[in-house]
Enzyme design. Sequence first.
Site, PDB file in Angstrom:
ATOM      1  CD  GLU A 157      -6.965  -5.946 -48.278  1.00 24.69           C
ATOM      2  OE1 GLU A 157      -7.608  -5.192 -47.538  1.00 24.69           O
ATOM      3  OE2 GLU A 157      -7.151  -7.187 -48.302  1.00 24.69           O
TER       4      GLU A 157
ATOM      5  CB  CYS B  39      -5.971   5.511 -43.095  1.00 30.00           C
ATOM      6  SG  CYS B  39      -4.619   5.519 -44.293  1.00 30.00           S
TER       7      CYS B  39
ATOM      8  CE1 TYR C 240      -2.577 -10.700 -45.052  1.00 30.16           C
ATOM      9  CE2 TYR C 240      -2.796 -10.093 -42.745  1.00 30.16           C
ATOM     10  CZ  TYR C 240      -3.103 -10.945 -43.800  1.00 30.16           C
ATOM     11  OH  TYR C 240      -3.929 -12.005 -43.589  1.00 30.16           O
TER      12      TYR C 240
ATOM     13  CB  CYS D 286      -5.282   3.371 -48.888  1.00 28.80           C
ATOM     14  SG  CYS D 286      -4.825   2.908 -47.217  1.00 28.80           S
TER      15      CYS D 286
ATOM     16  CD  GLU E  33      -8.378   6.720 -49.065  1.00 30.84           C
ATOM     17  OE1 GLU E  33      -7.896   5.595 -49.355  1.00 30.84           O
ATOM     18  OE2 GLU E  33      -9.027   6.936 -48.028  1.00 30.84           O
TER      19      GLU E  33
ATOM     20  CB  CYS F 114      -4.959   8.151 -47.297  1.00 30.31           C
ATOM     21  SG  CYS F 114      -4.612   6.519 -47.977  1.00 30.31           S
TER      22      CYS F 114
END
Length: 135
Positions: A48, A90, A52, A57, A59, A93
């Site tokens: 992160e 998600c 933001y 992620c 993956e 990904c």
Amino acid sequence: MDNLIDFQALVNSAAAAKEKAHCPYSNFRVGAAVLTEDKKIFGGCNVENASYGVGICAERTAIVKAVSEGHKKIIACAVSTDMDEIIAPCGMCRQALREFGPGMTIACANKDGKYQTFTMDELLPKSFGPEHLGK
Ligand SMILES: [Zn+2]
């Protein structure tokens, strides 16, 4: 092909990668591991950022590591979280994984390492890929 894949080892790699997660904002640790056609495993964690939208992620971190080392054919992926329930990748990904392994199997593990496997078609039916661009 699935019966030749050691999903437990891949889940263990994902859990190990999770330990490196940088998630001070969500406190939602995720680890992933991808298995390439030539049997190499690349792990990744979520990273992160104070801005933001810059975050990535687990993956996709694993995918980027594999591809940047010259391994573009992914046959399986494992994802590990700290949740009781099984969490699947998600949408972004799923699409990223699909690019490098339309036939891959994805093992999604909970905090105890219990996992469930899904095919790419199950996670991303009627998906879009390189062949639609003539590649
Ligand atoms: Zn994701």
